[in-house]
Design a protein around this motif. Structure first.
Motif, mmCIF file in Angstrom:
data_model
loop_
_atom_site.group_PDB
_atom_site.id
_atom_site.type_symbol
_atom_site.label_atom_id
_atom_site.label_comp_id
_atom_site.label_asym_id
_atom_site.label_seq_id
_atom_site.Cartn_x
_atom_site.Cartn_y
_atom_site.Cartn_z
ATOM 1 N N THR A 1 -5.183 4.454 -6.883
ATOM 2 C CA THR A 1 -5.568 3.127 -6.414
ATOM 3 C C THR A 1 -5.373 3.027 -4.906
ATOM 4 O OG1 THR A 1 -4.862 2.180 -8.514
ATOM 5 C CG2 THR A 1 -5.146 0.670 -6.690
ATOM 6 N N PHE A 2 -6.393 2.554 -4.228
ATOM 7 C CA PHE A 2 -6.308 2.272 -2.806
ATOM 8 C C PHE A 2 -6.472 0.774 -2.623
ATOM 9 C CE2 PHE A 2 -8.096 6.558 -3.042
ATOM 10 C CZ PHE A 2 -7.170 7.243 -2.280
ATOM 11 N N ALA A 3 -5.624 0.163 -1.830
ATOM 12 C CA ALA A 3 -5.725 -1.270 -1.591
ATOM 13 C C ALA A 3 -5.251 -1.579 -0.181
ATOM 14 C CB ALA A 3 -4.888 -2.031 -2.603
ATOM 15 N N GLY A 4 -5.872 -2.549 0.415
ATOM 16 C CA GLY A 4 -5.503 -2.935 1.765
ATOM 17 C C GLY A 4 -4.379 -3.949 1.781
ATOM 18 N N GLY A 5 -4.037 -4.384 2.972
ATOM 19 C CA GLY A 5 -2.983 -5.376 3.134
ATOM 20 C C GLY A 5 -3.354 -6.675 2.444
ATOM 21 N N GLY A 6 -2.383 -7.293 1.794
ATOM 22 C CA GLY A 6 -2.619 -8.548 1.091
ATOM 23 C C GLY A 6 -3.124 -8.371 -0.315
ATOM 24 N N SER A 7 -3.230 -7.146 -0.783
ATOM 25 C CA SER A 7 -3.708 -6.902 -2.146
ATOM 26 C C SER A 7 -2.571 -7.052 -3.146
ATOM 27 C CB SER A 7 -4.281 -5.492 -2.251
ATOM 28 O OG SER A 7 -5.351 -5.350 -1.366
ATOM 29 N N ASP B 1 -5.301 -10.334 10.035
ATOM 30 C CA ASP B 1 -6.378 -10.220 11.023
ATOM 31 C C ASP B 1 -6.624 -8.754 11.353
ATOM 32 O OD1 ASP B 1 -6.623 -12.995 11.198
ATOM 33 O OD2 ASP B 1 -5.011 -13.112 12.678
ATOM 34 N N HIS B 2 -7.841 -8.342 11.275
ATOM 35 C CA HIS B 2 -8.273 -7.004 11.663
ATOM 36 C C HIS B 2 -7.574 -5.903 10.861
ATOM 37 C CE1 HIS B 2 -10.280 -9.023 14.896
ATOM 38 N NE2 HIS B 2 -9.129 -9.559 15.279
ATOM 39 N N ALA B 3 -7.409 -6.084 9.583
ATOM 40 C CA ALA B 3 -6.791 -5.064 8.732
ATOM 41 C C ALA B 3 -7.846 -4.054 8.290
ATOM 42 C CB ALA B 3 -6.133 -5.704 7.518
#
Length: 73
Positions: free
Chosen positions: A35-41, A53-55
């Motif tokens: 699993t790959f997830a960005g910030g805030g996931s 902002d700008h993640a």
């Protein structure tokens, strides 16, 4: 003792599912996931506020296997 099985209908089989018809000695299921997830996931709860902002989530995965599952099934 042998099993007597009548009509059988399977609508769908999902990932890591097991279909058991008749006698069985052992059933072992396993699954693999990445699993790959960005910030805030993956935030849960009531009234969650996330400001990012700008993640950016950069994924560079060239290997064929991360960890080989052996001895399963």
């Amino acid at each position: 003792m042998p099993a007597i099985v009548g009509a059988l209908r399977i609508q769908s089989v999902g990932t890591s599912s097991i279909i058991h018809v008749g006698d069985v000695y052992s059933i072992n299921s396993y699954s693999e996931a990445k699993t790959f997830a960005g910030g805030g996931s993956f935030n849960t709860g009531d009234a969650v506020t996330v400001q990012i902002d700008h993640a950016q989530t950069a994924i560079n995965d060239n290997d064929k296997f991360d960890q080989v599952m052996t001895g399963m099934g």
